[in-house]
Design a protein around this motif. Structure first.
Motif, PDB file in Angstrom:
ATOM      1  N   GLU A 110       0.809  -1.219   0.000  1.00 22.87           N
ATOM      2  CA  GLU A 110       0.000   0.000   0.000  1.00 22.87           C
ATOM      3  C   GLU A 110       0.842   1.269   0.000  1.00 22.87           C
ATOM      4  OE1 GLU A 110      -3.428   0.146   2.535  1.00 22.87           O
ATOM      5  OE2 GLU A 110      -3.310  -1.986   2.970  1.00 22.87           O
ATOM      6  N   ARG A 111       2.150   1.157  -0.006  1.00 22.08           N
ATOM      7  CA  ARG A 111       3.002   2.331   0.175  1.00 22.08           C
ATOM      8  C   ARG A 111       2.947   3.302  -1.000  1.00 22.08           C
ATOM      9  NH1 ARG A 111       8.041  -0.854   3.093  1.00 22.08           N
ATOM     10  NH2 ARG A 111       6.847  -1.335   4.990  1.00 22.08           N
ATOM     11  N   GLU A 112       2.648   2.826  -2.165  1.00 22.59           N
ATOM     12  CA  GLU A 112       2.492   3.731  -3.295  1.00 22.59           C
ATOM     13  C   GLU A 112       1.093   4.337  -3.302  1.00 22.59           C
ATOM     14  OE1 GLU A 112       3.466   6.069  -6.423  1.00 22.59           O
ATOM     15  OE2 GLU A 112       4.824   4.798  -5.243  1.00 22.59           O
ATOM     16  N   LYS A 113       0.102   3.569  -2.863  1.00 16.95           N
ATOM     17  CA  LYS A 113      -1.288   4.020  -2.903  1.00 16.95           C
ATOM     18  C   LYS A 113      -1.562   5.154  -1.920  1.00 16.95           C
ATOM     19  CE  LYS A 113      -3.018  -0.554  -4.220  1.00 16.95           C
ATOM     20  NZ  LYS A 113      -3.892  -1.690  -3.817  1.00 16.95           N
ATOM     21  N   VAL A 114      -0.824   5.205  -0.792  1.00 17.80           N
ATOM     22  CA  VAL A 114      -1.131   6.213   0.217  1.00 17.80           C
ATOM     23  C   VAL A 114      -0.857   7.626  -0.274  1.00 17.80           C
ATOM     24  CG1 VAL A 114      -0.733   4.648   2.150  1.00 17.80           C
ATOM     25  CG2 VAL A 114       1.166   6.023   1.272  1.00 17.80           C
ATOM     26  N   GLN A 159      -1.952   8.671  -3.102  1.00 21.08           N
ATOM     27  CA  GLN A 159      -3.077   9.032  -3.951  1.00 21.08           C
ATOM     28  C   GLN A 159      -4.112   9.803  -3.137  1.00 21.08           C
ATOM     29  OE1 GLN A 159      -4.606   5.377  -5.536  1.00 21.08           O
ATOM     30  NE2 GLN A 159      -2.671   4.803  -6.507  1.00 21.08           N
ATOM     31  N   TYR A 162      -7.021   8.274  -0.475  1.00 17.72           N
ATOM     32  CA  TYR A 162      -6.833   6.848  -0.194  1.00 17.72           C
ATOM     33  C   TYR A 162      -6.710   6.634   1.312  1.00 17.72           C
ATOM     34  CZ  TYR A 162      -5.033   2.104  -0.177  1.00 17.72           C
ATOM     35  OH  TYR A 162      -4.872   0.764   0.060  1.00 17.72           O
ATOM     36  N   THR A 184      -5.792   3.573   4.216  1.00 16.69           N
ATOM     37  CA  THR A 184      -5.335   2.225   4.511  1.00 16.69           C
ATOM     38  C   THR A 184      -6.421   1.481   5.285  1.00 16.69           C
ATOM     39  OG1 THR A 184      -3.036   2.954   4.600  1.00 16.69           O
ATOM     40  CG2 THR A 184      -3.554   0.848   5.644  1.00 16.69           C
TER      41      THR A 184
END
Length: 254
Positions: free
Chosen positions: A181-185, A187, A190, A192
């Motif tokens: 999830e480290r790239e998604k956070v 965005q 977003y 977790t």
């Protein structure tokens, strides 16, 4: 790590319900206090969302980001830590700074912008002071939100001895972020899974945007501070692996 948290009811509806309770003769102080606390939380959340949207707009403003000048990163980091001390104390979190100290001369200047005299203080980078301050504040705010009571948050500035980069780190003893999830956070909006922290969901997106504007590299990893001496379990929550955000800014030679 941040995400969208909407209030159960719009602020105006909550206020109307409180007014109806008073008009109906329901004067239970506990119920009225509960309603007023919910209204206060909702108004704070709305104000924070508006401020974050404005910050995101500033971060995406290419013309604004192009107005660059020398900025003392140590000054920004130490001032941000100082500004967040009351909140850290309220949450019983040990908030601190590690790195070069701002000199007495730099501390006496009014602006974080580095003029001819403060070029001598170092380390310094070329960028937009307002945006960089927003970046540091969002990182610290994010860390304080996810760190349990009794934990630690550290802001660190590292001056590369080879003169290539200036490193800014913000690390905490919170639950950490799974690798997937480290790239998604980064965005917008977003969240977790498994977190219940209030937030606009824009903090880390703002950080990424400002970093890109300043040609800075952003990395996210576990802080691995679970067994660091000095941690307290007074909050009753287990500490996770923590998160460490690292930004590497190109260093400018004075």
């Amino acid at each position: 790590m941040t995400g969208v948290q909407t209030c159960a009811l719009p602020i105006c509806t909550q206020a109307e319900l409180a007014q109806r309770e008073i008009d109906a003769g329901q004067r239970d102080p506990r119920e009225l206090k509960r309603s007023l606390r919910q209204i206060a939380r909702s108004s704070q959340s709305a104000a924070h969302m508006v401020n974050q949207l404005l910050a995101m707009a500033r971060a995406e403003d290419k013309e604004l980001a192009a107005r660059r000048q020398p900025v003392n990163l140590v000054r920004l980091a130490t001032e941000t830590v100082r500004d967040f001390v009351p909140r850290a104390l309220e949450k019983h979190i040990d908030l601190g700074y590690e790195g070069p100290e701002a000199s007495a001369h730099a501390a006496a200047t009014h602006s974080a912008d580095a003029g001819p005299a403060s070029l001598l203080q170092g380390p310094w980078i070329v960028g937009h002071a307002l945006l960089l301050r927003e970046l540091v504040r969002n990182l610290v705010d994010n860390a304080l939100q996810y760190t349990p009571s009794g934990g630690m948050v550290t802001v660190r500035v590292i001056d590369d001895p080879f003169g290539q980069v200036v490193v800014l780190q913000v690390e905490d003893t919170g639950p950490g972020i799974p690798a997937l999830e480290r790239e998604k956070v980064f965005q917008p909006f977003y969240r977790t899974l498994g977190t219940d922290v209030d937030g606009s969901g824009l903090g880390l997106a703002i950080v990424r945007e400002i970093a890109v504007q300043h040609e800075a590299e952003v990395t996210l990893e576990d802080a691995n501070l679970r067994h660091r001496p000095g941690l307290s379990e007074q909050g009753g929550a287990a500490f996770g692996p923590g998160a460490r955000f690292t930004l590497r800014f190109p260093k400018q030679q004075a």
